[in-house]
Design a protein around this motif. Structure first.
Motif, PDB file in Angstrom:
ATOM      1  N   UNK A 563      58.151  29.491  65.698  1.00 38.08           N
ATOM      2  CA  UNK A 563      58.665  28.284  65.051  1.00 38.08           C
ATOM      3  C   UNK A 563      57.699  27.123  65.221  1.00 38.08           C
ATOM      4  N   UNK A 564      57.180  26.943  66.430  1.00 42.03           N
ATOM      5  CA  UNK A 564      56.280  25.832  66.715  1.00 42.03           C
ATOM      6  C   UNK A 564      54.940  25.989  65.999  1.00 42.03           C
ATOM      7  N   UNK A 565      54.398  27.193  65.982  1.00 48.54           N
ATOM      8  CA  UNK A 565      53.096  27.409  65.343  1.00 48.54           C
ATOM      9  C   UNK A 565      53.195  27.213  63.834  1.00 48.54           C
ATOM     10  N   UNK A 566      54.315  27.590  63.251  1.00 50.35           N
ATOM     11  CA  UNK A 566      54.494  27.363  61.823  1.00 50.35           C
ATOM     12  C   UNK A 566      54.516  25.872  61.509  1.00 50.35           C
ATOM     13  N   UNK A 567      55.138  25.087  62.399  1.00 53.16           N
ATOM     14  CA  UNK A 567      55.148  23.633  62.212  1.00 53.16           C
ATOM     15  C   UNK A 567      53.765  23.038  62.440  1.00 53.16           C
ATOM     16  N   UNK A 568      53.084  23.516  63.502  1.00 52.32           N
ATOM     17  CA  UNK A 568      51.785  22.940  63.856  1.00 52.32           C
ATOM     18  C   UNK A 568      50.726  23.258  62.820  1.00 52.32           C
ATOM     19  N   UNK A 569      50.842  24.412  62.161  1.00 45.87           N
ATOM     20  CA  UNK A 569      49.831  24.786  61.171  1.00 45.87           C
ATOM     21  C   UNK A 569      49.820  23.845  59.986  1.00 45.87           C
TER      22      UNK A 569
END
Length: 774
Positions: A563-569
Motif C-alpha cells: 500500500x505504501x509503495x504504491x502511494x510513494x511511487x
C-alpha cells in the motif's frame, strides 16, 4: 476678570469630569474584563494537511476547529463582511446609524426586535451572552467598545471566525466547513462561502443537513447581495446558484483516537497539528478492521508507519477496534511494553561488526549450550551446527545471536540501544543479561520502529516526529556500512553483486519476532521510504497458541508495505535510493578460519562470498571455553614424511591446521571432522596427545532439577540426549546400568526421591546430573 474666572472654572470642571469618566471607564474595564480565555477550551487534533483526526469538546460539548484569517477563503470573508457588516474595517465597534435605526424600531415596538449589531457586537455577545433587553444591549455595546480598545480588527474578526454558531455543537467556520462540507475553509466555493456566511444568523433553522431548502434560500439571498454590490460577477453568482444545498449528516472527526489522546497531552495548543497522513490513517484503520475477523478471540493488533527520510509518523493504529472492549480496544499497543522476541537481533549483529568481532560470513555455532540455569533453544527446537552470521540472521537462530551478544557484552548492548532511543526494560531492576537478545526485556513498538530507521538512515536512529513542530533529532547507533549490510541481508540481498547489478532501491527488509509462550508476534519492515511496525497478540498477555511473527504479522506487514509503495511511487521525487557506502566491499573468505586464503590452501574447507566492512576480516568467533586445542588454529609438528610428531622430535617442522570448533563435529561430514583432518601420527616419534576429545554434553535434565509427575500419572518420563563424546554410551541411574547404549534414551521413573544420572562414552568422558522426583 470675573467672566474669565467663570470660564476657567467651567473648563476645570469639564476636565475633572472627563478625568473622572476616564477613571470610571478604567475601573469598569478592570472590574469586568473581557472573557477571552476559557478554563477548558475545545481542542482538536489534526493531521499534517489540517484534516481533523479527533475532537475534544469543551465543558459544554462545543467543538471548534481554530483558524486564522489566512486559513479562510477570501470568498467567505467577502460574503461575511458584505452581508453582515460592510463598515467593519472603519467603525469603532458600533455603527451609530445602525444603532439609531435599531433603537427607533425597538422603541416603537416596545421590545428589542432589531439589534443593529456589527461583527464586533456579535463577537461581544458570543463572549458574554446577555438577554435580549435594553440592559443586555447596553452590556453588548460596552463589550464591543472593550474589544475595539484591546484588540485590532483582525483579532476581532478571528474571534468571530472561531466563535460563530453553526448549529448544534459546532462553533466557528473551521468546524462547520469540515463537518458539513468535509473540506478546509480555505477551499470554499462561492456557493459554500455564501452558505456559511449566513448560517450563524439562524444556525438551528438553517442547518443544511436538516433544512436544505431554507438554507438554499438564505444562501441565494447572500449571493444576490454580492452581485448587487458588485463584489461578485453575475456569472459567478449564477453558477453558485446552480449548486444544490444537499449535504450528508454532519461527520465528526474519528481518526487515530489513541494517537490523538497521546498528542493532546503533548501540546497545549487548541489545534494540535500532527505529522499523520489522514488518507493513509483511514486506510490503515480500515485494514485493521478487515483483519479483526482473522485474529483469535480477545486479540488485538497495532501498526505504526514512519517516513524514515524525515522521521515523521504517518500512520498509527493503537488497537484493532477502539470500540471493542473484549479486545481491550482502549489500550494503545504501540506504546505498550511487551517482550520483543527476536526483533533485536539485527542490532547485535550490526554492533558486533562495528566492533570488529564478526563479518557477514563469520562462522557461528548453533549448538546446545547452557548458561547456569539458562538454556536457550531455537524456535524449531533443533540445532544447525555451523552457520554464517547472515544465515543466522535470516533464519533468526537463537544460539548464534546469544554467542555474539556474549562476546559483545549485554550491558554495552543495552546501553547503546538506550542511547539511541530504544530503552530495554528489565523486570525488577535486573542487570542486562544474555536473554535480552531473545526477548528477555520489555520494549515498545514505537521505540523499536524508530530504532530500525538506523538501517535506512546511514546508521543514525531518528526520534519519532509526531507533532508538526517536532525537530528532527537523530543519534548514532551503527556505522553507515554495518547498517547498509544488515539491511541488505534482511532484504534477501546478502550475496555481493557489482554496483551495476545491485538494486539501488532496496526491497522490503524485514524481521519477525515471537515472545516466550506465543504472547507477542512482531514484524518490523524497512522499505524504500517507510519503517513499518506490526504487533499482534492479546493485550492482557495471555498466550495465543500458534501465533508467531511469520504467520501472524508478516502477511499484514506485506499488505501495508505494498500500500505504501504504491502511494510513494506516485510522489514527485519517487523512492529514495540506498547506494553502497565506500566502507563496504566484496570479498571471499574461508571456513573454518573466517578469513581470505589463497587458492589451493588446504585450510580453506569452504569458500563464501560476502560483504566486508572496512576490509576487516576478523577470525572465527570462538565460545569462551574454546581455547587452546579446542580452538580452530591447531598447531602440529610434521616430519619429512608429513606424519605428526612431537615438537622435540628430530627434523620436526611447525605447521598450522585450521580445524572446525569441536562442538560442530556432530554436524560435519566424517571427512571434515578433526580426527580425519589430522595427519597420521608417526610411529617412531608420536605426539604427546593423539587426539582431542569432543566434550560429552547431557541435555534433557539439569543438575538440581525438581521433577513433578503429571496429575493422575504414576510415572515420569524423561527424554535424555547427549551430544559430543566418542562411540557408544553407557547410562547409569543411581549406580545401576540401564539397557540403553545410544546417544539418546528415555527414563521411566516411578518412585519419588533423589536420583543421580551418569552417562559415559567409550573415551571415558562422563556427564552427570542429580535431580529430585516428586
Amino acid at each position: 476678570m470675573r467672566f474669565r474666572r467663570l470660564k476657567t472654572s467651567r473648563w476645570l470642571r469639564l476636565a475633572g469630569a472627563l478625568v473622572l469618566l476616564w477613571l470610571a471607564v478604567l475601573a469598569a474595564d478592570r472590574l469586568w474584563p473581557l472573557p477571552l480565555k476559557e478554563v477548558a477550551p475545545a481542542r482538536v487534533v489534526v493531521a499534517e494537511d489540517g484534516t481533523p483526526l479527533w475532537r475534544f469538546a469543551d465543558a459544554e460539548g462545543i467543538w471548534r476547529y481554530p483558524v486564522a484569517i489566512d486559513d479562510v477563503s477570501p470568498r467567505y470573508l467577502q460574503a461575511l463582511i458584505q452581508y453582515e457588516d460592510r463598515w467593519f474595517w472603519d467603525h469603532p465597534g458600533v455603527n451609530p446609524l445602525s444603532v439609531m435605526r435599531a433603537a427607533w424600531q425597538d422603541l416603537r415596538a416596545g421590545r428589542v426586535i432589531s439589534g443593529g449589531s456589527t461583527l464586533t457586537m456579535q463577537v461581544a455577545r458570543l463572549l458574554d451572552p446577555h438577554p435580549r433587553t435594553f440592559g443586555g444591549k447596553f452590556r453588548q455595546l460596552w463589550r464591543a467598545l472593550q474589544l475595539e480598545w484591546h484588540l485590532d480588527k483582525r483579532q476581532i474578526l478571528t474571534l468571530y471566525l472561531n466563535r460563530a454558531p453553526f448549529g448544534g455543537t459546532l462553533q466557528g467556520v473551521g468546524a462547520a466547513s469540515w463537518a458539513y462540507l468535509g473540506k478546509p475553509p480555505a477551499r470554499l466555493s462561492y456557493s459554500e462561502a455564501a452558505l456559511l456566511a449566513v448560517l450563524p444568523q439562524a444556525p438551528s433553522r438553517l442547518r443544511p443537513d436538516r433544512w436544505p431548502l431554507r438554507a438554499q434560500a438564505a444562501r441565494d439571498k447572500v449571493l444576490q447581495r454580492m452581485q448587487t454590490q458588485g463584489i461578485w460577477s453575475a456569472r459567478q453568482v449564477d453558477e453558485a446558484r446552480e449548486e444544490p444545498v444537499w449535504l450528508f449528516p454532519r461527520q465528526m472527526p474519528q481518526l487515530a483516537p489513541l494517537f490523538s489522546r497521546k498528542m493532546l497531552a503533548s501540546s497545549r495548543d487548541e489545534k494540535v497539528v500532527t505529522t499523520l497522513d489522514a488518507a493513509l490513517q483511514r486506510q490503515l484503520e480500515e485494514l485493521a478492521l478487515n483483519w479483526k475477523s482473522r485474529l483469535p478471540p480477545r486479540s488485538s493488533l497495532a501498526m505504526i508507519v514512519i517516513d524514515h527520510t524525515s522521521m515523521k509518523v504517518r500512520g498509527w493504529v493503537g488497537s484493532v477496534d477502539i470500540t471493542d472492549d473484549s479486545r481491550f480496544g482502549h489500550v494503545d499497543m504501540v506504546t505498550a511494553v511487551r517482550s520483543p522476541g527476536s526483533v533485536l537481533k539485527p542490532f547485535i549483529y550490526g554492533l558486533a561488526m562495528d566492533d570488529g568481532l564478526i563479518h557477514p560470513a563469520s562462522l557461528l555455532q548453533d549448538v546446545p549450550r547452557r548458561f547456569s540455569d539458562y538454556r536457550p533453544g531455537n524456535f524449531d527446537s533443533g540445532f544447525h551446527g555451523p552457520v554464517s552470521m547472515s544465515d543466522a540472521l535470516v533464519r533468526s537462530l537463537n544460539l548464534p545471536a546469544v554467542q555474539v551478544l556474549e562476546a559483545y557484552g549485554p550491558k554495552q548492548f543495552a546501553a547503546r540501544l538506550r542511547n539511541a532511543g530504544l530503552p530495554l526494560l528489565l523486570p525488577n531492576g535486573a542487570e542486562p543479561n544474555l536473554s535480552l537478545i531473545l526477548g528477555g526485556a520489555g520494549a515498545r513498538l514505537a521505540d523499536i520502529a524508530a530504532a530500525y530507521s538506523a538501517f535506512a538512515r546511514q546508521g543514525k536512529a531518528g526520534r519519532l516526529r509526531m507533532l508538526a513542530s517536532d525537530p528532527l533529532i537523530e543519534r548514532p547507533l551503527l556505522s553507515p556500512g554495518s547498517a547498509w549490510i544488515v539491511r541488505r541481508i534482511l532484504a534477501g540481498e546478502e550475496q555481493p553483486l557489482p554496483d551495476a547489478s545491485l538494486p539501488q532501491t532496496v526491497p522490503l527488509a524485514w524481521k519477525t519476532g515471537t515472545s516466550y509462550g506465543y504472547r507477542d508476534a512482531w514484524a518490523i519492515g524497512v522499505n524504500a521510504r517507510y519503517v513499518i511496525g506490526i504487533w499482534t497478540g492479546r493485550p492482557d498477555g495471555t498466550p495465543v497458541v500458534g501465533q508467531f511473527g511469520f504467520i501472524s504479522a508478516i502477511p499484514l506487514l506485506n499488505q501495508v508495505s505494498n500500500l505504501l509503495l504504491a502511494r510513494a511511487a506516485s510522489v514527485k521525487n519517487g523512492l529514495p535510493t540506498d547506494p553502497r557506502p565506500p566502507s563496504v566491499s566484496a570479498a571471499t573468505v574461508c571456513w573454518p578460519g573466517g578469513q581470505a586464503l589463497p587458492a589451493g590452501d588446504s585450510n580453506c574447507r569452504r569458500r563464501l562470498s560476502t560483504w566486508l566492512l572496512d576490509d576487516s576480516q576478523p577470525p572465527t568467533l570462538l565460545l569462551p571455553d574454546q581455547e587452546g586445542s579446542r580452538g580452530i588454529r591447531f598447531p602440529v609438528w610434521l616430519d619429512e614424511k608429513g606424519a605428526r610428531v612431537a615438537a622435540d622430535c628430530p627434523g620436526a617442522k611447525a605447521s598450522t591446521l585450521d580445524v572446525w570448533p569441536l562442538p560442530l563435529e556432530p554436524w560435519l561430514p566424517v571427512s571434515e571432522r578433526r580426527a580425519a583432518r589430522l595427519p597420521p601420527a608417526s610411529t617412531t616419534c608420536p605426539p604427546l596427545h593423539q587426539q582431542d576429545l569432543i566434550p560429552l554434553t547431557l541435555s534433557g535434565v539439569r543438575d538440581g532439577a525438581v521433577i513433578k509427575r503429571l496429575p493422575g500419572e504414576n510415572r515420569a518420563a524423561l527424554a535424555l540426549q547427549t551430544t559430543g563424546g566418542e562411540g557408544r554410551r553407557w547410562w547409569f541411574v543411581n549406580g545401576e546400568p540401564t539397557e540403553s547404549r545410544g546417544a539418546a534414551t528415555t527414563l521411566s521413573l516411578e518412585q519419588p526421591g533423589e536420583y543421580q544420572l551418569v552417562v559415559m562414552d567409550e573415551a571415558g568422558q562422563v556427564a552427570t546430573a542429580s535431580f529430585t522426583l516428586q
